[in-house]
Design an enzyme around this catalytic site. Structure first.
Site, mmCIF file in Angstrom:
data_model
loop_
_atom_site.group_PDB
_atom_site.id
_atom_site.type_symbol
_atom_site.label_atom_id
_atom_site.label_comp_id
_atom_site.label_asym_id
_atom_site.label_seq_id
_atom_site.Cartn_x
_atom_site.Cartn_y
_atom_site.Cartn_z
ATOM 1 N N LYS A 1 14.766 -29.950 -1.977
ATOM 2 C CA LYS A 1 13.848 -29.831 -0.838
ATOM 3 C C LYS A 1 14.129 -28.540 -0.054
ATOM 4 C CE LYS A 1 14.320 -34.803 -0.648
ATOM 5 N NZ LYS A 1 13.225 -35.254 -1.492
ATOM 6 N N TRP B 1 15.549 -44.635 2.093
ATOM 7 C CA TRP B 1 16.687 -44.008 1.403
ATOM 8 C C TRP B 1 18.021 -44.591 1.823
ATOM 9 C CZ3 TRP B 1 15.445 -42.372 -2.994
ATOM 10 C CH2 TRP B 1 14.185 -41.838 -3.217
ATOM 11 N N ASP C 1 23.591 -38.555 4.456
ATOM 12 C CA ASP C 1 22.643 -38.032 3.470
ATOM 13 C C ASP C 1 21.721 -37.042 4.190
ATOM 14 O OD1 ASP C 1 20.614 -37.522 1.688
ATOM 15 O OD2 ASP C 1 20.040 -39.607 1.364
#
Ligand SMILES: Cc1ncc(COP(=O)(O)O)c(C=O)c1O
Length: 365
Positions: free
Chosen positions: A199, A107, A175
């Site tokens: 999530k 990511w 992030d």
């Protein structure tokens, strides 16, 4: 099988939502708070929705003790949209400016690649052959004139999580898509925090941005309005139609977190779930293997192999599915098994996976 034939969902996202939240949404589905409408049918400019979005923001501010000089934005485009939004908002001179990236997995690698279309990206250490560690900060080659330093707090695919916030002189962009609200954070250490909701915060569709006020003033002139922090902040996240139903569910999830001990409560649950799994892996004498350096093992997304034997892993996944446990297959880029255990997963549910793993080992070693 749990309530109403529900399975135990180990998905890395979209992920399980607390059952109480789903039940509240079910109860309120047809007529929200006497409005005669479902939340998804309400105008985003109505007084009823205004209350929903304001209380979601306030609950988040309470849970994370967000200082008043930070804006809370509800945006769209997911984490991926933010990979572009960050350089476009923080670097008005685009390619004349530099940004430091800490690449510890897929990511952050994707974020660095996207940012490189807009600014000069400096990766602070060479890409390792395997993403299984975080090189010590003392060896990072940061740029003295970086507009920001970017990192991913928890790499969802590789299972690498930062044990602490790095210490640098420029604003930090983080992030937190896969570990937000699983432990307390000192928001004042960050310039920008980004997180997709799907999530730990509820359903997909809404992307959370927490940004220090002074950083929104100088976006690049080419920054699209929907990615523009200043426009979003000036319009209280209502510049265009926001994902209203996702924001409502996010709000319900935040209330559920508050009722379950806030971020400290979530931290305690997360520690219990992940410790139980790592303890079992370690005690398994190489039957189960997690190859991430112990100092940065993830508490929320835990990848492991079963003797590096794909046939055995396939058998395990089939048995798990039979026992009502789904989405345990590792990401296609790394294989193996991955147990994603976000806030909505109860400790007792994680322990059911561990019981299954114990039995599977006894029968297959
Ligand atoms: C840590 C992290 N960042 C970013 C993303 C990308 O999010 P999205 O698919 O919402 O763009 C993901 C997706 O799973 C992720 O796990």
């Amino acid at each position: 099988m749990g309530d109403c034939g529900r399975v135990l969902n180990f998905s890395a996202g979209p992920s399980a939502v607390p059952l109480e939240v789903l039940k509240t949404a079910q109860r309120e589905m047809l007529n929200y708070d006497g409005s005669g409408c479902s939340v998804m049918e309400l105008s985003h400019r109505s007084a009823t929705f205004d209350k929903i979005i304001k209380s979601a923001e306030q609950d988040l501010r309470d849970i994370l003790s967000i200082p008043p000089n930070y804006k809370v934005l509800f945006m769209q485009g997911g984490g991926t949209g933010q990979f572009a939004a960050v350089p476009l908002n923080l670097c008005p001179k685009l390619k004349e400016q530099k940004a430091d990236y800490v690449v510890t997995g897929t990511w952050s690698q994707k974020a660095a690649k996207e940012a490189a279309s807009f600014v000069q990206v400096n990766e602070v250490f060479p890409r390792p052959a395997k993403f299984d560690n975080i090189p010590p900060e003392s060896g990072w080659k940061t740029s003295p004139d970086a507009a920001y330093l970017y990192y991913c707090d928890n790499e969802t695919i590789h299972g690498v999580e930062f044990p602490r916030v790095p210490s640098v002189d420029c604003p930090i962009v983080c992030d937190m898509s896969s570990n937000i609200l699983t432990r307390p954070v000192d928001v004042s250490k960050f310039g920008v925090i980004i997180a997709g909701a799907q999530k730990n915060l509820g359903p997909a569709g809404v992307t959370l941005v927490i940004v220090r006020e002074d950083l929104i003033e100088n976006p690049a002139s080419v920054c699209p309005s929907v990615l523009n922090y200043k426009i979003t902040a000036d319009n209280t996240s209502l510049y265009n139609t926001p994902p209203t139903y996702s924001i409502y569910l996010l709000g319900l999830t935040l209330k559920w977190i508050k009722e379950h001990g806030g971020v400290e409560g979530m931290q305690e649950r997360s520690a219990k779930k992940s410790k139980a799994l790592y303890d079992l892996i370690e005690a398994s004498e190489g039957f189960y293997v997690n190859s991430i350096n112990k100092s940065c093992r993830s508490r929320t997304t835990i990848p492991f192999r079963i003797r590096c034997d794909e046939a055995l892993e396939k058998k395990f996944l089939a048995e798990a599915e039979k026992a009502g446990m789904i989405q345990l297959k590792g990401h296609r880029s790394v294989g193996g098994i991955r147990a994603s255990m976000f806030n909505a997963m109860e400790v007792e549910q994680a322990l059911r996976l561990i019981e299954l793993m114990k039995t599977f080992k006894a029968q297959n070693q």
